[in-house]
Design an enzyme around this catalytic site. Structure first.
Site, PDB file in Angstrom:
ATOM      1  CB  SER A   1      -0.877   0.039   1.260  1.00 13.38           C
ATOM      2  OG  SER A   1      -1.672  -1.103   1.346  1.00 13.38           O
ATOM      3  CB  CYS A   2       1.956   3.643  -2.005  1.00  9.13           C
ATOM      4  SG  CYS A   2       3.012   5.107  -2.122  1.00  9.13           S
ATOM      5  CB  VAL A   3      -1.212   6.379   2.046  1.00  6.41           C
ATOM      6  CG1 VAL A   3      -2.139   5.207   1.823  1.00  6.41           C
ATOM      7  CG2 VAL A   3      -0.353   6.129   3.268  1.00  6.41           C
TER       8      VAL A   3
END
Length: 128
Positions: free
Chosen positions: A107-109
């Site tokens: 995941s990348c935020v």
């Protein structure tokens, strides 16, 4: 560790060096705290852009994994935090160097801020 990549045409393809999912059987699970680009010899955040920070972060992650007899190949899930999503491609460029095959799920935020003024933080889950 028995690790299988989960890949289906019925879900969107990965936008970077990561897998849609990872299935793991018969393993010991390790949860590591998020790492920023702190040089352990100085205790200070390194100078450099998101790509250089990502390289230092992986040195820190490799040290944590090593103390448990693991390598990056044991990582099954990562979460990447960026203070500027425009750094996504710079981080991907360096990130991809650390996985020779079957990169972990990810995941990348984008976040408002990270400790010590870092621009990238990465946390990992590994299995042995």
């Amino acid at each position: 560790m028995n690790k299988d990549v989960i890949n289906t045409e019925k879900a969107p393809k990965a936008l970077g060096p990561y897998s849609q999912g990872i299935a793991v059987r018969d393993c010991e699970i390790f949860y590591f705290s998020g790492q920023i680009a702190i040089d352990p010899s100085t205790g200070k955040l390194i100078d450099g852009d998101a790509e250089k920070q990502t390289a230092r972060i992986f040195e820190n992650i490799d040290a944590l994994l090593s103390c448990r007899g693991m390598t990056a190949e044991n990582i099954v899930k990562t979460t990447v935090f960026l203070t500027d999503i425009k750094d996504f491609s710079k981080v991907n460029s360096e990130y991809a160097k650390h996985f020779s095959c079957a990169p972990p799920a990810r995941s990348c935020v984008q976040v408002a801020a990270l400790p010590a003024g870092a621009s990238v933080e990465i946390e990992v889950i590994a299995c042995k």
